[in-house]
Design a protein around this motif. Structure first.
Motif, PDB file in Angstrom:
ATOM      1  N   MET A  62      42.255  41.945  35.646  1.00 26.84           N
ATOM      2  CA  MET A  62      41.502  41.259  34.589  1.00 26.84           C
ATOM      3  C   MET A  62      40.955  39.952  35.155  1.00 26.84           C
ATOM      4  SD  MET A  62      42.846  40.418  30.800  1.00 26.84           S
ATOM      5  CE  MET A  62      44.380  39.716  31.334  1.00 26.84           C
ATOM      6  N   LEU A  63      39.658  39.739  34.951  1.00 20.65           N
ATOM      7  CA  LEU A  63      39.034  38.488  35.408  1.00 20.65           C
ATOM      8  C   LEU A  63      38.638  37.660  34.199  1.00 20.65           C
ATOM      9  CD1 LEU A  63      39.019  39.673  38.214  1.00 20.65           C
ATOM     10  CD2 LEU A  63      36.614  39.129  38.415  1.00 20.65           C
ATOM     11  N   LEU A  64      39.024  36.408  34.209  1.00 22.09           N
ATOM     12  CA  LEU A  64      38.708  35.517  33.089  1.00 22.09           C
ATOM     13  C   LEU A  64      37.824  34.360  33.533  1.00 22.09           C
ATOM     14  CD1 LEU A  64      41.704  36.661  32.197  1.00 22.09           C
ATOM     15  CD2 LEU A  64      41.447  34.849  30.547  1.00 22.09           C
ATOM     16  N   GLU A  65      36.814  34.106  32.714  1.00 23.44           N
ATOM     17  CA  GLU A  65      35.969  32.930  32.942  1.00 23.44           C
ATOM     18  C   GLU A  65      36.848  31.685  32.901  1.00 23.44           C
ATOM     19  OE1 GLU A  65      32.390  32.707  30.409  1.00 23.44           O
ATOM     20  OE2 GLU A  65      33.159  30.724  29.886  1.00 23.44           O
ATOM     21  N   GLY A  66      36.658  30.818  33.866  1.00 18.89           N
ATOM     22  CA  GLY A  66      37.444  29.580  33.902  1.00 18.89           C
ATOM     23  C   GLY A  66      38.721  29.704  34.718  1.00 18.89           C
ATOM     24  N   VAL A  67      39.148  30.950  34.979  1.00 17.85           N
ATOM     25  CA  VAL A  67      40.348  31.157  35.795  1.00 17.85           C
ATOM     26  C   VAL A  67      39.963  31.840  37.111  1.00 17.85           C
ATOM     27  CG1 VAL A  67      42.617  32.271  35.937  1.00 17.85           C
ATOM     28  CG2 VAL A  67      41.810  31.360  33.750  1.00 17.85           C
ATOM     29  N   ASP A  68      39.264  32.965  36.986  1.00 20.32           N
ATOM     30  CA  ASP A  68      38.919  33.753  38.178  1.00 20.32           C
ATOM     31  C   ASP A  68      37.478  33.548  38.639  1.00 20.32           C
ATOM     32  OD1 ASP A  68      41.437  35.504  38.371  1.00 20.32           O
ATOM     33  OD2 ASP A  68      40.846  35.667  36.277  1.00 20.32           O
ATOM     34  N   PHE A  69      36.660  32.996  37.773  1.00 23.06           N
ATOM     35  CA  PHE A  69      35.289  32.623  38.144  1.00 23.06           C
ATOM     36  C   PHE A  69      34.842  31.524  37.194  1.00 23.06           C
ATOM     37  CE2 PHE A  69      35.055  35.977  35.042  1.00 23.06           C
ATOM     38  CZ  PHE A  69      34.070  35.563  34.157  1.00 23.06           C
ATOM     39  N   ARG A  70      33.825  30.781  37.649  1.00 21.34           N
ATOM     40  CA  ARG A  70      33.345  29.661  36.828  1.00 21.34           C
ATOM     41  C   ARG A  70      32.212  30.098  35.910  1.00 21.34           C
ATOM     42  NH1 ARG A  70      34.299  26.330  41.840  1.00 21.34           N
ATOM     43  NH2 ARG A  70      32.459  27.373  42.662  1.00 21.34           N
ATOM     44  N   ARG A  71      32.081  29.421  34.805  1.00 21.85           N
ATOM     45  CA  ARG A  71      30.924  29.634  33.933  1.00 21.85           C
ATOM     46  C   ARG A  71      29.669  29.298  34.740  1.00 21.85           C
ATOM     47  NH1 ARG A  71      29.899  28.607  27.898  1.00 21.85           N
ATOM     48  NH2 ARG A  71      32.106  29.078  27.807  1.00 21.85           N
ATOM     49  N   GLY A  72      28.632  30.104  34.613  1.00 11.87           N
ATOM     50  CA  GLY A  72      27.404  29.815  35.349  1.00 11.87           C
ATOM     51  C   GLY A  72      27.350  30.493  36.704  1.00 11.87           C
ATOM     52  N   GLU A  73      28.426  31.164  37.077  1.00 12.43           N
ATOM     53  CA  GLU A  73      28.455  31.906  38.347  1.00 12.43           C
ATOM     54  C   GLU A  73      27.490  33.085  38.240  1.00 12.43           C
ATOM     55  OE1 GLU A  73      29.537  31.283  41.608  1.00 12.43           O
ATOM     56  OE2 GLU A  73      31.499  30.872  40.715  1.00 12.43           O
ATOM     57  N   ASP A  74      26.960  33.529  39.366  1.00 14.32           N
ATOM     58  CA  ASP A  74      26.078  34.693  39.382  1.00 14.32           C
ATOM     59  C   ASP A  74      26.860  35.916  38.866  1.00 14.32           C
ATOM     60  OD1 ASP A  74      24.596  36.941  39.978  1.00 14.32           O
ATOM     61  OD2 ASP A  74      24.000  36.247  41.969  1.00 14.32           O
ATOM     62  N   LEU A  75      26.420  36.459  37.733  1.00  9.80           N
ATOM     63  CA  LEU A  75      27.202  37.514  37.089  1.00  9.80           C
ATOM     64  C   LEU A  75      27.219  38.823  37.877  1.00  9.80           C
ATOM     65  CD1 LEU A  75      26.424  36.632  33.413  1.00  9.80           C
ATOM     66  CD2 LEU A  75      28.671  36.585  34.498  1.00  9.80           C
ATOM     67  N   ARG A  76      26.214  38.997  38.726  1.00  9.19           N
ATOM     68  CA  ARG A  76      26.262  40.187  39.585  1.00  9.19           C
ATOM     69  C   ARG A  76      27.460  40.116  40.517  1.00  9.19           C
ATOM     70  NH1 ARG A  76      20.477  41.443  41.870  1.00  9.19           N
ATOM     71  NH2 ARG A  76      21.047  39.517  42.869  1.00  9.19           N
ATOM     72  N   LEU A  77      27.718  38.911  41.024  1.00  4.60           N
ATOM     73  CA  LEU A  77      28.859  38.728  41.927  1.00  4.60           C
ATOM     74  C   LEU A  77      30.178  38.822  41.166  1.00  4.60           C
ATOM     75  CD1 LEU A  77      27.572  35.882  44.270  1.00  4.60           C
ATOM     76  CD2 LEU A  77      27.586  38.355  44.655  1.00  4.60           C
ATOM     77  N   VAL A  78      30.175  38.341  39.919  1.00  5.26           N
ATOM     78  CA  VAL A  78      31.393  38.426  39.101  1.00  5.26           C
ATOM     79  C   VAL A  78      31.735  39.906  38.856  1.00  5.26           C
ATOM     80  CG1 VAL A  78      32.392  37.915  36.842  1.00  5.26           C
ATOM     81  CG2 VAL A  78      31.037  36.168  38.029  1.00  5.26           C
ATOM     82  N   GLY A  79      30.713  40.706  38.537  1.00  9.65           N
ATOM     83  CA  GLY A  79      30.922  42.140  38.326  1.00  9.65           C
ATOM     84  C   GLY A  79      31.437  42.806  39.589  1.00  9.65           C
ATOM     85  N   ARG A  80      30.852  42.410  40.686  1.00 12.58           N
ATOM     86  CA  ARG A  80      31.270  42.939  41.986  1.00 12.58           C
ATOM     87  C   ARG A  80      32.741  42.630  42.245  1.00 12.58           C
ATOM     88  NH1 ARG A  80      29.239  43.617  47.490  1.00 12.58           N
ATOM     89  NH2 ARG A  80      31.073  43.043  48.681  1.00 12.58           N
ATOM     90  N   LYS A  81      33.123  41.381  41.960  1.00  6.82           N
ATOM     91  CA  LYS A  81      34.516  40.982  42.194  1.00  6.82           C
ATOM     92  C   LYS A  81      35.472  41.765  41.292  1.00  6.82           C
ATOM     93  CE  LYS A  81      37.748  37.111  42.119  1.00  6.82           C
ATOM     94  NZ  LYS A  81      37.963  35.671  42.030  1.00  6.82           N
ATOM     95  N   ALA A  82      35.063  41.946  40.024  1.00  9.42           N
ATOM     96  CA  ALA A  82      35.945  42.625  39.064  1.00  9.42           C
ATOM     97  C   ALA A  82      36.314  44.021  39.564  1.00  9.42           C
ATOM     98  CB  ALA A  82      35.260  42.710  37.698  1.00  9.42           C
ATOM     99  N   LEU A  83      35.320  44.717  40.087  1.00 13.79           N
ATOM    100  CA  LEU A  83      35.589  46.058  40.599  1.00 13.79           C
ATOM    101  C   LEU A  83      36.284  45.994  41.958  1.00 13.79           C
ATOM    102  CD1 LEU A  83      34.716  48.821  39.321  1.00 13.79           C
ATOM    103  CD2 LEU A  83      33.164  49.004  41.254  1.00 13.79           C
ATOM    104  N   GLY A  84      35.880  45.026  42.764  1.00 14.57           N
ATOM    105  CA  GLY A  84      36.404  44.904  44.135  1.00 14.57           C
ATOM    106  C   GLY A  84      37.902  44.681  44.189  1.00 14.57           C
TER     107      GLY A  84
END
Ligand code: ADP
Ligand code: MG
Length: 299
Positions: free
Chosen positions: A50-72
């Motif tokens: 589980m990835l949470l904004e503010g814990v595992d990624f910052r608000r405003g981060e490139d969401l394509r990369l956030v999606g990539r990380k979630a699956l990765g």
């Protein structure tokens, strides 16, 4: 007692007592994946992250990369057990004002990594949340003889990592490539005794292998490959989110591995009997204090 007093690991260990497992569960809580016996020759591997904004990624981060990380993260856990990732469910917690365009960006990142690794996204769940949450559940498959858990390290084994460590917060935590090819190369050609992916820091994740294998280790500071983004040895030893593989194998296998021309793996030390604990030595063989080199903990 509150969760931040007891700590993440003790909390999870305590939750185990609430349920009984039947004989189809080869491994429940405690490894990178749960391992289910469903077939004569193969195991199912199950993992979720589980990835949470503010814990595992910052608000405003490139969401394509956030999606990539979630699956990765989940693909990396399947690799750590020697398996191939196959199917995933993606659940979202979305703030009501979340833009559909941003949801598309998120899924572009997820879809790109999924297609690269042969993962089928077959469903999920959607709910309202004050902050963005992405939760991935993944199923993988491994041949029974190729399964690797955390608990097989033996004194005399050589300890390896699959790549440079540290400084991931400065970018790699969003762009890392899960080490599936490397893990499959290892389990198809070598006898790997124990393996984990480094998500919480080298020393902490090595400690998981050692605790579960009832072993100790001696590792050498100068052998630990440091990423260019790592600002200090400390970052390489305990920052986490490197998503490299950490594994052990017998000395003969290790020598053979070092001669392979396909992938570079870095030997960093040796497994020792349990009573010696985890020792970190500098270039002059002086013992370094590891107490200040704790890895990432949620609580
Ligand atoms: P990893 O870093 O490899 O993803 P974690 O440290 O997240 O592993 O989890 C360690 C183990 O604890 C895994 O077996 C995981 O399934 C289990 N675990 C974590 N949280 C819970 C929970 N809330 N309930 C049951 N098991 C859990
Ligand atoms: Mg893991």
């Amino acid at each position: 007692m509150r969760v931040n007093q007891i700590g993440e690991f003790a909390l999870i260990a305590g939750l185990k007592r609430h349920f009984k497992l039947d004989a189809s569960v080869k491994k429940g809580i405690g490894d990178d994946c749960a391992v289910i016996d469903f077939h004569a020759g193969r195991y199912l591997l199950l993992t979720c992250d589980m990835l949470l904004e503010g814990v595992d990624f910052r608000r405003g981060e490139d969401l394509r990369l956030v999606g990539r990380k979630a699956l990765g993260c989940s693909i990396s856990d399947i690799a750590a057990c020697g398996g191939k990732p196959r199917y995933a469910l993606v659940s979202l917690g979305l703030p009501p004002g979340f833009r559909t365009r941003d949801a598309d960006r998120l899924y572009k990142g997820i879809a790109a990594l999924a297609s690269q690794f042969g993962v089928n996204i077959v469903g999920g769940d959607t709910s309202r949340s004050s902050r963005l949450i992405i939760d991935v559940s993944m199923l993988g498959i491994v041949e029974k003889k190729r399964l690797v858990l955390r608990n097989g390290a033996r004194p005399g084994d050589i300890i390896f990592v699959s790549g440079a460590l540290g400084g991931s917060i400065r970018g790699k935590h969003l762009t890392f490539k899960p080490r599936v090819s490397e893990a499959r190369f290892l389990v198809e050609h070598y006898k790997v005794n124990a393996m984990i992916d480094i998500s919480d820091g080298l020393l902490q994740d090595l400690d998981h292998i050692l605790t579960q294998s009832r072993a100790g280790a001696c590792i050498f500071k100068e052998l630990i490959p440091r990423a260019p983004e790592a600002k200090s040895f400390r970052e390489a030893a305990c920052m986490g989110e490197d998503f490299e593989l950490l594994f052990t194998m017998g000395r003969r296998e290790a020598e053979r591995l070092c001669r392979n021309l396909r992938y570079r793996f870095f030997p960093i030390g040796e497994v020792t009997p349990e009573k010696t604990g985890l020792r970190l030595l500098d270039e002059k063989a002086r013992l370094l204090d590891t107490r200040r080199l704790k890895g990432y903990r949620h609580f």
